[in-house]
Each structure stands twice: as structure tokens, then as C-alpha cells.
Motif scaffolding. Structure first.
Motif, mmCIF file in Angstrom:
data_model
loop_
_atom_site.group_PDB
_atom_site.id
_atom_site.type_symbol
_atom_site.label_atom_id
_atom_site.label_comp_id
_atom_site.label_asym_id
_atom_site.label_seq_id
_atom_site.Cartn_x
_atom_site.Cartn_y
_atom_site.Cartn_z
ATOM 1 N N SER A 68 0.918 -1.221 -0.018
ATOM 2 C CA SER A 68 -0.057 -0.030 -0.089
ATOM 3 C C SER A 68 0.628 1.225 -0.195
ATOM 4 N N LEU A 69 0.464 2.173 -0.705
ATOM 5 C CA LEU A 69 1.048 3.685 -0.779
ATOM 6 C C LEU A 69 0.322 4.816 0.071
ATOM 7 N N VAL A 70 -0.944 4.163 0.634
ATOM 8 C CA VAL A 70 -1.683 5.196 1.584
ATOM 9 C C VAL A 70 -0.945 5.452 2.697
ATOM 10 N N ASN A 71 -0.847 6.889 2.959
ATOM 11 C CA ASN A 71 -0.397 7.516 4.209
ATOM 12 C C ASN A 71 1.434 7.081 4.193
ATOM 13 N N LYS A 72 1.839 7.091 3.042
ATOM 14 C CA LYS A 72 3.433 6.680 2.797
ATOM 15 C C LYS A 72 4.100 8.005 2.635
ATOM 16 N N SER A 73 5.374 8.187 3.077
ATOM 17 C CA SER A 73 6.107 9.351 2.956
ATOM 18 C C SER A 73 6.753 9.340 1.465
#
Length: 481
Positions: free
Chosen positions: A42-47
């Protein structure tokens, strides 16, 4: 311009692109319940750095680099579509487009690949499902982190309450502190405040009521506005249907156990046998962390080669069930100091295989050794296959399974020559195949399977809960069978 200058300029450009992806990913998640992935991550809420590292990791499973310059056009194409709740893997979209675009534009290709999540085909957004955690230990707190992380748009799963025994003065503050900081898994990603007057922990805006009770019979969940909840029992105190039925109190609809179930309690390994859950089943188990580590690759190997028999030896990190220093314990060896010794113990994972894979007729045996590391274990799976093969063939097959198959959320694959246990802390897969350690000789194969027995297992628990709650959204593009 020097090579160093070129490399740095390229890096800054990719940073800028990753930065531009963050608001798009966030908006898709909040407004449409769309989770953007890169090869199942997942790329959600990633920096920015996390997004770039996730793209770079693709070389481990796809065999070649993946750049944000390749995936950004597909991400932008998603914003033009009438998307419903789903998980969309832009890494897979980019890879499939590169291998066979059929002359389509990126926009046309994307629309075709995710057609099942658009227009008349799209799912309705869920109104949410209440979740209660019974127990708040190692697994309970990690499951809580995942539930809070996945709250996203406010739909889907909602952690409403935690049930624990009273711990005395400042109990609520101490439990919130344990959720906020973890020696292995690091800081909680977000903010946590405590409302002692209302016995509530507020994490990223999620109000979580802390209920004090010594027994399930003491709680009426409807008194807290909770209804049709899925209760996750993290204590392991009750493991059969009779004991777990104690949780079926007002406000609770289903019970999920985070330990191997006994008797007729279904043991579910997500990705393998979740479809066997009957709609009216109210009590089920997520089996053990080791069962979740060995069953997916065992199924993959049986599907391709046939498995005649097998043995699993687990080298497992120590747990809270053991003693820090030598002391009395109901089990003989587990009374000896966990941080100082290798401790031979038993594992029920081998026998649990029969529940998760009833069609597998091969006898599977197992044993275990606890070792002085706090997290991440390894299962050594020795198999007698139904036909002869080669190491290269097995590795190519398992790489493909990790990348393209319905098991890609469970099975990961690493070619890192210097991989060690700490490298896999925080892995969301239930099993990571170590390519360098794999051994094959004719019809004998030995697989080395790393697994984060805390976090990877907690991710499997969440997947089971999503499945039984009806908020397990489909993934696109659809993996090849």
C-alpha cells in the motif's frame, strides 16, 4: 555534469514526482475507498521516501527496476474514472502495460484493466462495521494500529472498543502509551490522546472506548452504542466453540480468534481458504502465525508439483508465554530464560495444515525451537514433491506466485544475499521466500520462509475480518490464476 550530479538530479526529480503522488493517493482513499498499491504494498499514508523505496523493492520480485515515472501516468488515469471501493496495483498496471499494451493509450489500458471497479460494476461504499478487541497485548495493539490506519474514509472497519482487565492507577494512560510506542515496531503513525473521564483513547480521530471486565459475561456492548460487531479475541484463553461462544453477547455478531482454534472451529488462512467460511458462521480462528507462514507456499508448491510429504522446522522468536529468567512454568522448557536460550518446544502448525488445506493428503510433521530474538521467525519447509524439478524452475515459479497470483498478498520473495531476520520486521506478507537459501534436488525441495510473527500475522487477521465483514474490496488488475 558528472555522474554524481546526474544521479542526484535524477533522485530529486523522482522525489518531486513521489511528492505529487501523495495528495492523489490520499484523495482516492478518502473519497472513494480506493487503496493504491505497488506490487501488493500500500502507498496510502506513505512518505516520499517510502513511496520511492516501495518502487525500488519491485526489483526483488519483478527482476527489474520500477520508477515513479512509470507509475504516475496510471495513477493520474485513475483520477479520471468513476471508481468504486477497490485496491488498485499501479505497479502491476505498469508492468502489464509494458509487456503488452496492445497499442492502447495508458488511459484506455487503465480503464479496461479496472473496469470491474467502475461505473455500473463498482461496489457501494460500506457503511462501516464495528470491531471490538478483547485483550490488548502484542497482537491486539498491532491489530489496533492496522484498524486505525485503515479507517481512512470513515467507512469499512471501525475500532469501537477494547476490553481489558483493570490494571490499577493510570491504567488508561499506560495502555495508550503502549499503543503509542513499541520497542519493535516503532512509533504509532499519528496522534493519540486520552480522555480518562470517558475511559476513551482517541487515535487519529478514532474514539476507542476502553471497557474493563474480567469475563465476557460482564459486558453488554449495546450499552456503548456498539452493534453487529466483530469481536477479535487476542487473549487465547478460549479456543473451542463453547468457550468462544461466551463472547456472543448483545452487540456482538461474530468472534475471530487470533490463535489456533480447537474442535470444529474453522481455522482460516486468508488467501487460501477464506471462501470456506459459511455466511452463518459466527466463530472462527485465524490459526497461528506459523500456519499462516507455511500454508500459502505449501499450497503453491502442491498446485504446481504435488506434495507427497513434508516437514516444517520453525525457528521462532520468543514470546510473552516464556520467562525472562528461569522460573516456574507449566511447560518444562519454556520456564527457562527466553533471552538466553534456544528452547525446544512444540508447534501445532503441522496439524493445522489439514484444517486449512483439507485436499492436501500429504502427511506434514513439525517441530519448533524458540530463539533469543524478539520478533521475526523462519520456517524451514522440507518437501517431497510429486515430480522432479530444478532450483531455477522452483524459484522462477515462486517469484511469479509472489508477483501475479491470488497469493501475492500472502507470499513475498527476496533475492537479497545478506537478508537476516530484522530485515522483515513490519512485513505485511505472511511468508517471505528466501531465494538464496532455497535448495532443490530432484523431487526434494527445502524452502526457507521468513515471517514477522507479530505484524505479518496481524495483517492476515485484518484480512479475515475484512472478508467476513464484507469490506474486503477486490484488487485490480485481477491476478492470473
Amino acid at each position: 555534469m558528472t555522474v554524481n550530479d546526474d544521479s542526484f538530479t535524477n533522485w530529486k526529480n523522482r522525489e518531486e514526482i513521489a511528492e505529487s503522488m501523495i495528495p492523489i493517493i490520499g484523495k482516492l482513499h478518502r473519497e472513494r475507498d480506493v487503496t493504491v498499491l505497488v506490487h501488493s504494498r500500500s502507498l496510502v499514508n506513505k512518505s516520499v521516501i517510502s513511496i520511492l523505496k516501495t518502487h525500488r523493492f519491485a526489483r526483488q520480485i519483478a527482476g527489474e527496476e520500477l520508477s515513479v515515472t512509470e507509475t504516475l501516468p496510471f495513477l493520474k488515469a485513475l483520477t479520471t474514472l468513476d471508481l468504486g471501493p477497490s485496491q488498485i496495483d499501479i505497479g502491476m498496471l505498469a508492468a502489464t502495460y509494458k509487456s503488452n499494451s496492445r497499442g492502447l493509450s495508458v488511459e484506455e489500458f487503465t480503464a479496461e484493466a479496472v473496469a470491474g471497479a467502475t461505473g455500473a460494476n463498482k461496489l457501494e461504499r460500506s457503511t462501516g462495521r464495528d470491531v471490538v478487541l478483547y485483550g490488548f497485548g502484542r497482537i491486539g495493539r498491532l491489530v489496533a494500529r492496522l484498524l486505525i490506519e485503515k479507517a481512512g474514509s470513515g467507512n469499512g472497519l471501525r475500532l469501537r472498543a477494547i476490553v481489558v482487565r483493570g490494571g490499577g492507577e493510570a491504567d488508561l494512560v499506560k495502555r495508550a502509551s503502549l499503543l503509542r510506542r513499541d520497542s519493535i515496531h516503532g512509533q504509532f503513525q499519528g496522534t493519540i490522546t486520552v480522555d480518562e473521564a470517558n475511559s476513551t483513547i482517541i487515535a487519529n480521530g478514532n474514539a476507542i472506548r476502553v471497557i474493563y471486565a474480567n469475563d465476557p459475561s460482564e459486558v453488554d456492548y449495546t450499552a456503548y452504542g456498539i452493534k453487529d460487531a466483530i469481536l477479535i479475541d487476542n487473549t487465547g484463553k478460549w479456543r473451542d466453540r463453547e468457550g468462544l461462544s461466551k463472547h456472543l453477547r448483545p452487540g456482538v455478531d461474530k468472534v475471530v480468534l487470533t490463535a489456533p482454534g480447537k474442535g470444529d472451529v474453522p481455522n482460516i488462512v486468508h488467501g487460501v481458504n477464506q471462501d470456506m467460511i459459511k455466511p452463518d458462521e459466527r466463530i472462527l480462528s485465524c490459526a497461528s502465525c506459523t500456519t499462516n507462514a507455511i500454508v500459502p507456499p505449501l499450497k503453491a508448491m502442491d498446485d504446481e508439483y504435488g506434495v507427497l510429504r513434508g516437514h516444517v522446522e520453525t525457528v521462532h522468536s520468543f514470546t510473552n508465554d516464556q520467562n525472562l529468567l528461569d522460573n516456574y512454568h507449566k511447560a518444562d522448557r519454556r520456564g527457562r530464560s527466553a533471552p538466553l536460550n534456544m528452547v525446544i518446544t512444540e508447534t501445532g502448525a503441522a496439524s493445522a495444515v489439514a484444517k486449512a488445506l483439507p485436499d492436501l493428503k500429504a502427511p506434514i510433521t513439525g517441530s519448533s525451537i524458540r530463539v533469543p530474538v524478539p520478533d521475526v521467525s523462519i520456517a524451514i519447509l522440507s518437501l517431497r514433491l510429486g515430480r522432479e524439478t530444478t532450483r531455477d524452475e522452483v524459484l522462477e515459479y515462486l517469484r511469479g506466485v509472489s508477483l501475479h497470483s491470488p497469493l501475492k498478498r500472502q507470499i513475498d520473495f527476496t533475492t537479497a544475499p545478506d537478508a537476516v531476520s530484522m530485515d522483515f520486521v513490519g512485513s505485511r506478507h505472511s511468508s517471505i521466500i528466501d531465494a538464496g537459501a532455497t535448495k532443490v534436488d530432484g523431487d526434494n525441495a527445502i524452502l526457507y520462509l521468513w515471517y514477522d510473527n507479530e505484524f505479518g500475522y496481524s495483517c492476515q487477521v485484518i484480512r479475515v475480518v475484512q472478508h467476513v465483514s464484507g469490506v474486503e474490496y477486490p484488487t485490480y488488475p485481477v491476478p492470473a490464476v
